[in-house]
Design a protein around this motif. Structure first.
Motif, short mmCIF file in Angstrom:
data_model
loop_
_atom_site.label_atom_id
_atom_site.label_comp_id
_atom_site.label_asym_id
_atom_site.label_seq_id
_atom_site.Cartn_x
_atom_site.Cartn_y
_atom_site.Cartn_z
N SER A 154 1.78 -26.75 24.92
CA SER A 154 2.69 -27.86 25.20
C SER A 154 1.97 -29.20 25.24
O SER A 154 2.58 -30.24 24.99
CB SER A 154 3.42 -27.63 26.53
N GLU A 157 2.09 -30.62 21.78
CA GLU A 157 3.41 -31.17 21.50
C GLU A 157 3.57 -32.53 22.18
O GLU A 157 4.06 -33.49 21.56
CB GLU A 157 4.50 -30.22 21.98
N THR A 173 7.87 -28.25 16.77
CA THR A 173 7.45 -26.95 17.29
C THR A 173 5.96 -26.80 17.05
O THR A 173 5.47 -27.12 15.97
CB THR A 173 8.19 -25.81 16.56
N VAL A 174 5.25 -26.33 18.07
CA VAL A 174 3.82 -26.04 17.93
C VAL A 174 3.65 -24.53 17.90
O VAL A 174 4.18 -23.82 18.77
CB VAL A 174 3.02 -26.66 19.09
N THR A 175 2.95 -24.04 16.91
CA THR A 175 2.75 -22.60 16.76
C THR A 175 1.29 -22.22 17.03
O THR A 175 0.39 -23.05 16.95
CB THR A 175 3.13 -22.11 15.35
N ASP A 202 12.68 -23.50 16.16
CA ASP A 202 12.53 -24.13 17.47
C ASP A 202 11.86 -23.23 18.51
O ASP A 202 12.06 -23.40 19.72
CB ASP A 202 13.90 -24.58 17.99
N ASP A 204 8.63 -22.47 20.31
CA ASP A 204 7.29 -23.00 20.57
C ASP A 204 6.34 -21.90 21.03
O ASP A 204 6.74 -20.90 21.64
CB ASP A 204 7.35 -24.06 21.68
N CYS A 205 5.06 -22.11 20.77
CA CYS A 205 4.02 -21.27 21.35
C CYS A 205 4.00 -21.52 22.86
O CYS A 205 4.05 -22.66 23.31
CB CYS A 205 2.68 -21.63 20.73
N THR A 206 3.93 -20.46 23.65
CA THR A 206 3.96 -20.60 25.10
C THR A 206 2.60 -20.33 25.76
O THR A 206 2.51 -20.25 26.98
CB THR A 206 5.00 -19.64 25.70
#
Length: 216
Positions: A154, A157, A173-175, A202, A204-206
C-alpha cells in the motif's frame, strides 16, 4: 494408411494457403486500457537475469518500465492475439521503445499480444503507449533507494497517488509476485484519461512486507 496420408497432406495444404491470423477476438472490441508499469529490478531478479536480458545489465538504470498498454473489458476479461489487418511494427519502431520498455523484444511481444487488439496501427499504438507512460509520474523516492527494503504494498500505491494528484485509489492497483513488488497498473479510458478500474483489475497486493530492490 494411404487415406490418412492424403488427409494429412490436404490439411497441410489448407494451412499453407490460409492467412497467418492469430486466433483471438476482434480488434478494437474492448472497454478501456490498463497501463502496466513493471519494477525492473523485480523482473530481473525473477526472470531477466536468467535470460541474460540487456535490460538487467549493470550499465542500465531502469526503474518503472512500461510493461504494456492493455485493452481491457469491464467484466475482467481482456482480448489477446486479436485478428487485425494492420501491419506489424518495423524493427526500428520496436527498437525505439527500448528506452521505456527495457528491450525492443518487449515492444514486439506487447504489440503481438495486446497491441493488435487495440484496433490501432502499430505506430499509433506504440505512440499511445509512450504517451500514457509519460503522463503518469513515477515516484522519485523509489529511484533513490540505497538498499533493498520490505514495505507494505500500500505504501507504493500511496506514493503514486501523491505523485499524481488526480489519481484515486480506485484507479491504480499494485501487484506482487514471489513476495516482491511487481507492478503498478493504472486504468485509463480509450482516450488515455484516468478512470476507475473494472472487475479483476482492482485486486491490490495485501503484503505488509513486500520486497523492493533498488535500481541496479
Amino acid at each position: 494408411m494411404r487415406q490418412i496420408r492424403r488427409l494429412l497432406l490436404l490439411i497441410s495444404a489448407v494451412w499453407a494457403a490460409a492467412p497467418l491470423w492469430a486466433e483471438g477476438e476482434r480488434a478494437g472490441d474492448f472497454d478501456y486500457y490498463v497501463l502496466s508499469l513493471s519494477w525492473s529490478p523485480t523482473w530481473c531478479a525473477l526472470e531477466g537475469d536468467a535470460r541474460h536480458s540487456p535490460q538487467c545489465d549493470a550499465s542500465e538504470d531502469f526503474g518503472w518500465v512500461l510493461h504494456g498498454l492493455w485493452p481491457q473489458d469491464e467484466d475482467g476479461g481482456y482480448p489477446s492475439y486479436c485478428r487485425t489487418p494492420k501491419r506489424d511494427p518495423s524493427r526500428a519502431e520496436t527498437a525505439a521503445m527500448a528506452d521505456i520498455m527495457g528491450t525492443d523484444g518487449a515492444a514486439w511481444y506487447q504489440w503481438k499480444k495486446h497491441g493488435r487488439c487495440s484496433g490501432l496501427s502499430a505506430g499509433t499504438y506504440l505512440g499511445a503507449a509512450r504517451l500514457a507512460y509519460g503522463a503518469v509520474k513515477r515516484p522519485e523516492v523509489f529511484r533513490k533507494l540505497p538498499r533493498e527494503v520490505t514495505l507494505p504494498a500500500s505504501v507504493v500505491e500511496q506514493a503514486f497517488l501523491k505523485a499524481n494528484p488526480k489519481m484515486t485509489p480506485d484507479m491504480i492497483t499494485v501487484t506482487c509476485k514471489a513476495g516482491r513488488i511487481q507492478e503498478a497498473r493504472i486504468c485509463l479510458t480509450r482516450k488515455l484519461e484516468l478512470r476507475d478500474c473494472g472487475a479483476g483489475v482492482d485486486r491490490d497486493c495485501t503484503l505488509e512486507d513486500a520486497l523492493l530492490e533498488p535500481i541496479r
